[in-house]
Design a protein around this motif. Structure first.
Motif, PDB file in Angstrom:
ATOM      1  N   PHE A  52       0.846  -1.190   0.000  1.00  0.00           N
ATOM      2  CA  PHE A  52       0.000   0.000   0.000  1.00  0.00           C
ATOM      3  C   PHE A  52       0.885   1.245   0.000  1.00  0.00           C
ATOM      4  CE2 PHE A  52      -2.053  -3.344   2.405  1.00  0.00           C
ATOM      5  CZ  PHE A  52      -3.399  -3.295   2.073  1.00  0.00           C
ATOM      6  N   GLU A  53       0.366   2.335  -0.551  1.00  0.00           N
ATOM      7  CA  GLU A  53       0.973   3.619  -0.256  1.00  0.00           C
ATOM      8  C   GLU A  53       0.818   3.849   1.246  1.00  0.00           C
ATOM      9  OE1 GLU A  53      -0.465   6.819  -2.600  1.00  0.00           O
ATOM     10  OE2 GLU A  53       0.094   5.891  -4.521  1.00  0.00           O
ATOM     11  N   PRO A  54       1.802   4.493   1.883  1.00  0.00           N
ATOM     12  CA  PRO A  54       1.758   4.612   3.350  1.00  0.00           C
ATOM     13  C   PRO A  54       0.440   5.141   3.903  1.00  0.00           C
ATOM     14  CG  PRO A  54       3.903   5.265   2.551  1.00  0.00           C
ATOM     15  CD  PRO A  54       3.064   5.005   1.322  1.00  0.00           C
ATOM     16  N   ALA A  55      -0.179   6.064   3.220  1.00  0.00           N
ATOM     17  CA  ALA A  55      -1.422   6.650   3.726  1.00  0.00           C
ATOM     18  C   ALA A  55      -2.629   5.736   3.539  1.00  0.00           C
ATOM     19  CB  ALA A  55      -1.683   7.981   3.038  1.00  0.00           C
ATOM     20  N   ASP A  56      -2.450   4.646   2.762  1.00  0.00           N
ATOM     21  CA  ASP A  56      -3.596   3.799   2.413  1.00  0.00           C
ATOM     22  C   ASP A  56      -3.715   2.529   3.258  1.00  0.00           C
ATOM     23  OD1 ASP A  56      -4.276   5.567   0.427  1.00  0.00           O
ATOM     24  OD2 ASP A  56      -3.310   4.422  -1.190  1.00  0.00           O
ATOM     25  N   VAL A  57      -2.752   2.256   4.130  1.00  0.00           N
ATOM     26  CA  VAL A  57      -2.793   1.012   4.909  1.00  0.00           C
ATOM     27  C   VAL A  57      -4.041   1.004   5.787  1.00  0.00           C
ATOM     28  CG1 VAL A  57      -1.622  -0.420   6.608  1.00  0.00           C
ATOM     29  CG2 VAL A  57      -0.276   0.864   4.931  1.00  0.00           C
ATOM     30  N   PRO A  58      -4.910  -0.002   5.636  1.00  0.00           N
ATOM     31  CA  PRO A  58      -6.161  -0.011   6.408  1.00  0.00           C
ATOM     32  C   PRO A  58      -5.913  -0.200   7.902  1.00  0.00           C
ATOM     33  CG  PRO A  58      -6.261  -1.533   4.536  1.00  0.00           C
ATOM     34  CD  PRO A  58      -4.831  -1.135   4.704  1.00  0.00           C
ATOM     35  N   GLU A  59      -6.798   0.329   8.687  1.00  0.00           N
ATOM     36  CA  GLU A  59      -6.742   0.127  10.137  1.00  0.00           C
ATOM     37  C   GLU A  59      -6.869  -1.373  10.429  1.00  0.00           C
ATOM     38  OE1 GLU A  59      -9.112   1.498  14.213  1.00  0.00           O
ATOM     39  OE2 GLU A  59      -9.733   2.258  12.245  1.00  0.00           O
ATOM     40  N   GLY A  60      -6.040  -1.849  11.352  1.00  0.00           N
ATOM     41  CA  GLY A  60      -6.057  -3.264  11.700  1.00  0.00           C
ATOM     42  C   GLY A  60      -5.001  -4.072  10.979  1.00  0.00           C
ATOM     43  N   TRP A  61      -4.414  -3.533   9.922  1.00  0.00           N
ATOM     44  CA  TRP A  61      -3.306  -4.176   9.232  1.00  0.00           C
ATOM     45  C   TRP A  61      -1.994  -3.745   9.895  1.00  0.00           C
ATOM     46  CZ3 TRP A  61      -3.297  -6.659   4.091  1.00  0.00           C
ATOM     47  CH2 TRP A  61      -4.594  -6.975   3.643  1.00  0.00           C
ATOM     48  N   THR A  62      -1.011  -4.624   9.916  1.00  0.00           N
ATOM     49  CA  THR A  62       0.277  -4.342  10.544  1.00  0.00           C
ATOM     50  C   THR A  62       1.338  -4.145   9.478  1.00  0.00           C
ATOM     51  OG1 THR A  62      -0.306  -5.701  12.468  1.00  0.00           O
ATOM     52  CG2 THR A  62       2.029  -5.203  12.143  1.00  0.00           C
ATOM     53  N   VAL A  63       1.995  -2.998   9.503  1.00  0.00           N
ATOM     54  CA  VAL A  63       3.078  -2.713   8.556  1.00  0.00           C
ATOM     55  C   VAL A  63       4.326  -3.477   8.993  1.00  0.00           C
ATOM     56  CG1 VAL A  63       4.584  -0.935   7.582  1.00  0.00           C
ATOM     57  CG2 VAL A  63       2.157  -0.456   7.953  1.00  0.00           C
ATOM     58  N   ILE A  64       4.879  -4.276   8.085  1.00  0.00           N
ATOM     59  CA  ILE A  64       6.017  -5.137   8.436  1.00  0.00           C
ATOM     60  C   ILE A  64       7.176  -5.021   7.454  1.00  0.00           C
ATOM     61  CG2 ILE A  64       4.627  -6.839   9.664  1.00  0.00           C
ATOM     62  CD1 ILE A  64       4.826  -8.572   7.061  1.00  0.00           C
TER      63      ILE A  64
END
Length: 320
Positions: free
Chosen positions: A275-287
């Motif tokens: 995702f583009e950084p601003a698009d990561v949905p709530e509840g998803w974990t950036v790894i």
């Protein structure tokens, strides 16, 4: 006397497993004809198929027929969700020995039905055949509801990598069962019945996911599919990953690095995407992160904390 597939017969079994099946509004013609008919409002349909073979994908002493049904449906429905689509229907191929109790096949069918109910998908047909061992083939269909599919080939440099669902639980369960144990129960149940985050596929698509994949073979292995298809580098940041206590307990008991379960364990069917950084949905974990290839790290590469992973990255069929 126990009723078997031999005494029930092909058409008796078909009548039993289709009795009382409900169908959703996407189904125009359900079981009973030479083929089913599905409504496809925008002219496109997502289709996927998977095969489960006794002794390879499941064992009767480890999993009940109901468990096998839930698992067979889940791995296909998760593939549909990984395209950003809404699962709508399944067709099922089933093979088994004539001496297999009919009750086993009916229990399998109930597992399929109950997993489908989680996403309001319908079972619309299939086939049965006699075989030396139990074989279950499931084909799943899904609707994009007017959206474009989310492909593995869309990841872009600058994207963030994020996941949702469970990682490593099913692999830890396999490690426990392979040693003849049945606890921790949570990981054993995870091996028997995955819990894919189905709704998160369409949700990721709506959020603007640039690529998406379900984690069936292992996080690093499946991210590798995205890296190759998108011709990018993906780097996984282990500090962003957590290892739940049940996995730590199995790792301590088996002498395995607990993080390995998370990085390479498959069959949980978590969803991972970019995702583009601003698009990561709530509840998803950036790894992790996505970058362009270079001489040191060519496109199509997955690294862990900036370095190549030294072990196998996940499951692969036909590996010698």
């Amino acid at each position: 006397m126990t009723e078997t597939l031999g005494s029930t017969g092909e058409f008796g079994l078909i009548a039993a497993v289709t009795k009382g099946l409900s169908t959703g509004e996407d189904v125009l013609v359900g079981p009973g004809d030479d083929a089913a008919v599905m409504a496809v409002p925008d002219g496109r349909m997502v289709i996927t198929t998977d095969l489960l073979v006794e002794g390879r994908h499941f064992r009767q002493d480890w999993s009940s027929a109901y468990d096998v049904g839930r698992k067979a449906a889940a791995q296909n429905l998760a593939d549909v969700a990984a395209m950003g689509a809404r699962p709508t229907a399944l067709v099922v191929g089933f093979g088994g020995p004539a001496e297999l109790p009919t009750a086993w096949a009916l229990e399998l069918n109930q597992g399929l039905v109950d997993e489908c109910e989680l996403v309001e998908a319908s079972i619309i047909g299939g086939d049965t055949v006699q075989s030396d061992k139990i074989v279950v083939s499931v084909t799943a269909f899904g609707s994009l509801d007017g959206r474009q599919p989310v492909l593995r080939s869309g990841a872009r440099p600058g994207d963030e990598v994020a996941y949702v669902g469970r990682l490593g639980w099913a692999e830890a369960g396999w490690a426990v069962l392979a040693r003849g144990f049945r606890s921790p129960r949570a990981v054993v149940e995870a091996h028997r019945r995955p819990q894919p985050p189905y709704a998160e596929g369409p949700r990721a698509a709506l959020a603007g996911a640039s690529s998406l994949c379900d984690v069936s073979d292992g996080l690093l292995s499946d991210l590798g599919h995205i890296a190759v298809a998108s011709q990018v580098i993906i780097d996984v940041h282990t500090k962003a990953l957590t290892v739940p206590e049940p996995l730590q307990a199995v790792a301590a008991a088996t002498g395995v690095d607990a993080l390995k379960f998370v990085l390479t364990g498959g069959e949980d069917h978590a969803l991972v995407g970019t995702f583009e950084p601003a698009d990561v949905p709530e509840g998803w974990t950036v790894i992790g992160s996505v970058a362009e290839g270079n001489e040191e790290r060519p496109a199509g590469t997955v690294t862990v904390d900036g370095s190549p992973y030294a072990d196998e990255t996940g499951h692969a069929h036909f590996r010698s």
